[in-house]
Design a protein around this motif. Structure first.
Motif, PDB file in Angstrom:
ATOM      1  N   THR A 195      35.879  65.830  40.183  1.00 45.69           N
ATOM      2  CA  THR A 195      34.535  66.378  40.339  1.00 45.69           C
ATOM      3  C   THR A 195      34.356  67.566  39.411  1.00 45.69           C
ATOM      4  O   THR A 195      35.263  68.370  39.233  1.00 45.69           O
ATOM      5  N   ARG A 196      33.158  67.680  38.852  1.00 50.39           N
ATOM      6  CA  ARG A 196      32.777  68.851  38.056  1.00 50.39           C
ATOM      7  C   ARG A 196      31.542  69.445  38.691  1.00 50.39           C
ATOM      8  O   ARG A 196      30.569  68.739  38.957  1.00 50.39           O
ATOM      9  N   LYS A 197      31.574  70.752  38.923  1.00 46.42           N
ATOM     10  CA  LYS A 197      30.414  71.461  39.465  1.00 46.42           C
ATOM     11  C   LYS A 197      30.374  72.860  38.872  1.00 46.42           C
ATOM     12  O   LYS A 197      31.420  73.463  38.624  1.00 46.42           O
ATOM     13  N   ALA A 198      29.159  73.361  38.706  1.00 42.88           N
ATOM     14  CA  ALA A 198      28.998  74.724  38.207  1.00 42.88           C
ATOM     15  C   ALA A 198      27.800  75.372  38.874  1.00 42.88           C
ATOM     16  O   ALA A 198      26.779  74.725  39.118  1.00 42.88           O
ATOM     17  N   VAL A 199      27.941  76.656  39.174  1.00 41.30           N
ATOM     18  CA  VAL A 199      26.839  77.500  39.629  1.00 41.30           C
ATOM     19  C   VAL A 199      26.752  78.647  38.639  1.00 41.30           C
ATOM     20  O   VAL A 199      27.725  79.382  38.436  1.00 41.30           O
ATOM     21  N   LEU A 200      25.597  78.775  38.019  1.00 40.55           N
ATOM     22  CA  LEU A 200      25.380  79.781  36.983  1.00 40.55           C
ATOM     23  C   LEU A 200      24.234  80.689  37.399  1.00 40.55           C
ATOM     24  O   LEU A 200      23.157  80.202  37.742  1.00 40.55           O
ATOM     25  N   CYS A 201      24.462  81.987  37.373  1.00 36.28           N
ATOM     26  CA  CYS A 201      23.462  82.973  37.807  1.00 36.28           C
ATOM     27  C   CYS A 201      23.157  83.932  36.672  1.00 36.28           C
ATOM     28  O   CYS A 201      24.075  84.450  36.033  1.00 36.28           O
ATOM     29  N   GLY A 202      21.864  84.197  36.471  1.00 32.03           N
ATOM     30  CA  GLY A 202      21.446  85.184  35.478  1.00 32.03           C
ATOM     31  C   GLY A 202      20.271  85.982  36.014  1.00 32.03           C
ATOM     32  O   GLY A 202      19.291  85.403  36.470  1.00 32.03           O
ATOM     33  N   ILE A 203      20.401  87.305  35.963  1.00 29.52           N
ATOM     34  CA  ILE A 203      19.330  88.169  36.475  1.00 29.52           C
ATOM     35  C   ILE A 203      18.895  89.152  35.387  1.00 29.52           C
ATOM     36  O   ILE A 203      19.683  90.006  34.959  1.00 29.52           O
ATOM     37  N   ASN A 204      17.653  89.028  34.950  1.00 24.66           N
ATOM     38  CA  ASN A 204      17.034  90.008  34.064  1.00 24.66           C
ATOM     39  C   ASN A 204      16.130  90.950  34.854  1.00 24.66           C
ATOM     40  O   ASN A 204      16.026  92.127  34.551  1.00 24.66           O
TER      41      ASN A 204
END
Length: 135
Positions: A2-11
């Protein structure tokens, strides 16, 4: 596997906006797809107002749910970090490191995650993790 990603970006922080953090999340997404074979549906991207404690912890649950040895899990956070006084007394420097969420307010613990709070979900996965504390 399995491949999973959670990516967060806050400007769009309320008191101290940043530039480029959302782009960081997009660039990591593109890198995962182009260079590491992730499919778009395997990647959840949270931007600005979406990066609040309840949503971030829900995404962490999605990321780690059903994980097994050999899976590839990616968590990326681009935004502010800081410190708050250590209330449990275990920190040598008397400060807890924090991940500042979009609605960050030093007077409201619901708007950030301390290193102690990260320890629980990181330790409580179905993965075999090193015994060393990971933050």
């Amino acid at each position: 596997m399995t491949r999973k990603a959670v990516l967060c970006g806050i400007n769009s922080y309320i008191s101290a906006p940043l530039k480029g953090c959302v782009n960081d999340a997009h660039n990591i997404r593109d890198l995962l797809i182009t260079n590491f074979g992730f499919r778009p549906e395997e990647i959840h991207t949270l931007e600005d107002e979406q990066v609040v404690k309840t949503e971030l912890l829900a995404q962490w649950d999605w990321l780690t749910s059903g994980a097994r040895a050999g899976d590839i899990l990616v968590f990326h956070f681009s935004g502010h970090g800081s410190y708050v006084p250590d209330e449990s007394g275990e920190e040598e420097d008397m400060r807890d490191e924090i991940t500042c969420l979009q609605d960050m307010d030093f007077n409201d613990p619901a708007t950030y995650l301390t290193d102690d709070e990260w320890y629980e979900p990181v330790s409580y996965t179905h993965l075999t993790l090193p015994t060393k504390r990971i933050v």
